[in-house]
Design a protein around this motif. Structure first.
Motif: not given
Length: 500
Positions: A406, A413, A480, A484
């Protein structure tokens, strides 16, 4: 150097299949064995374990050189027992190092007179080079502040959030505040205007990157120089620029010769470059070049006679091998300007082949730029069901090591995959990689999305059972959330595998 961490705590012995004809007893894994073993057994035990390492040629995560000519390999092996620091005992090696410094200084357009010697030093890599350059800036700033009777206990460096971790190390180890310009979606390098706004009287330098590790893009050093020159005139400061050309320093002079980023710009006082990246040398060599003697404080240079003669030295290390210095000199005289230009142009051409192949799939957005370090950074157009971390993980089945990561704040994001094009990455390999990526994408389409299933089970289902109103997430919010969860899964997997 990585911190020591063991991977298999359950088995404290090392076993070898083929070496059993030489030795039957197991060797302790974390303690020195009591007795000697035959040299054939030692070789076979280690060789068997090393087979499980990845193939360096297929490691597309790394900028580091993985192939050199056999003639250079011979020179490396012939000099592997020479200690670089023994200048009096190995004067020719010292001479070759000085020649490399001067060649690179001229390549970076250092303002040298006809018989003037360049100021620079060979290092273990760009990390050490950056430490030395940063120390020089800090000491010059401190000396000036002391002479003016001003406090000198709060130095800072302005960089982009895309800097390599070695800058964070320098800041932490040598007590310098790191002021980072945040990124934003679509702009993944330092914004010169925002950087200059962050400069204050305690700024020892602004660090620009010629070749961001994130997407290969060159930062606009000329614009930075112009804006900083204007601010220096307005404030009376003399804030300088350091260029971290670890990746781009051996690229720009050959295929972008008109690009102004080096000592042609008056505020650029020092430049580092990695010889073991596009300098085409195996890992273990970097260089830092200063504009002039005045830019390297004399008190940082040590003069020692430990080994029989006066030896001026400015390094963080003392003993180190001579092989990489000799290998760098070999590449500089073997290839010359023409040879380096051919290699870099070929890397750029293969980068375009890979980029076009990925675009033709219709599945990816290209994040990298055509002008910059020859690499392709790309992300999925649709990551609602599967993401870049899954693509990276599945490519390992074909032997490819393609990192997924990332972006730094404020573009965290955004997730990308990155393929570095080195000299040993041919057009054939580029075409093969595209084919394998298409196979991976097809396979991902045929399997359920475990991550999405996990989100569904833990999220919306409970609300529906209780009759609550379910608010549909936007595509960006979903992306997102998936990213994650997958990052957490990958990190947990790495911890289980003992990866630091």
């Amino acid at each position: 150097m990585a911190l020591s961490k063991t991977t298999l705590d359950t088995d404290v012995s090392v076993h070898s299949t083929f070496a059993s004809r030489y030795v039957r007893a197991s060797l302790p894994r974390f303690r020195m064995p009591e007795n000697s073993i035959p040299k054939e057994a030692a070789y076979q035990i280690i060789n068997d374990e090393l087979m499980l390492d990845g193939n360096p040629r297929l490691n597309l995560a790394s900028f580091v050189t993985t192939w050199m000519e056999p003639e250079c390999d011979k020179l490396i092996m012939a000099s592997v027992n020479k200690n670089y620091v023994d200048m009096d005992e190995y004067p020719v090696t010292t001479e070759l190092q000085n020649r490399c410094v001067n060649m690179i200084a001229h390549l970076f357009n250092a303002p040298l007179g006809e018989s003037e010697t360049a100021v620079g030093v060979g290092t273990v890599g760009s990390s050490e080079a950056i430490m030395l350059a940063g120390l020089a800036f800090k000491r010059k700033w401190q000396n000036k502040r002391k002479a003016e009777g001003k406090p000198c206990d709060q130095p800072n460096i302005v960089t982009g959030a895309n800097v390599q971790v070695c800058w964070e190390k320098f800041a932490r180890y040598f007590e310098v505040e790191l002021k980072e310009v945040k990124l934003r979606e679509g702009y993944y390098v330092m914004d010169p205007e925002k950087a200059v706004e962050m400069v204050d009287e305690n700024t020892i330098c602004v660090a620009a990157i010629l070749g961001s590790t994130l997407n290969g893009e060159f930062e606009d050093v000329k614009l930075l120089n112009d804006l900083l020159t204007k601010k220096n005139k307005e404030t009376g400061w003399d804030t300088p620029i350091h260029v971290d050309a670890a990746s781009g320093g051996f690229i720009a002079p050959f295929i972008y010769p008109d690009l102004e980023w080096d000592f042609r710009l008056p505020l650029v006082k020092s430049i580092n470059v990695s010889g073991h990246k596009y300098g085409l040398v195996y890992a273990g060599i970097g260089w830092v070049i200063w504009r002039s003697k005045e830019d390297l404080p004399e008190e940082l240079i040590f003069h020692i006679n430990y080994l029989g003669a006066d030896q001026p030295t400015f390094t963080l290390n003392f003993s180190k091998g001579s092989s990489q210095v000799i290998a760098q000199y070999y590449q500089l005289i073997r290839l010359g300007y023409e040879g380096y230009k051919n290699v870099m142009e070929n890397c750029r051409d293969n980068m375009l082949v890979l980029k076009e192949g990925l675009e033709l799939t219709g599945r990816f957005d290209i994040i990298s730029k055509d002008i910059g370090v020859p690499l392709v950074a790309f992300s999925l157009k649709d990551s609602s069901t599967h993401n870049e971390f899954e693509v990276s993980d599945m490519l390992r089945r074909f032997g490819w090591i393609v990192p997924a990561y990332t972006m730094p704040p404020d573009a965290q994001h955004i997730t990308v995959l990155r393929v570095v094009i080195r000299e040993d990455f041919s057009r054939t390999l580029a075409e093969r990689l595209v084919n394998d990526i298409q196979k991976v994408m097809h396979e991902l389409e045929t399997v359920p999305c475990k991550v999405c299933a996990r989100i569904s089970i833990s999220g919306d289902g409970d609300n529906e059972q209780h009759g609550a109103v379910v608010v549909k997430k936007t595509a960006l919010e979903t992306q997102r959330e998936i990213t994650t969860i997958w990052r957490k899964f990958v990190m947990e997997k790495k911890k289980m595998n003992g990866v630091c």
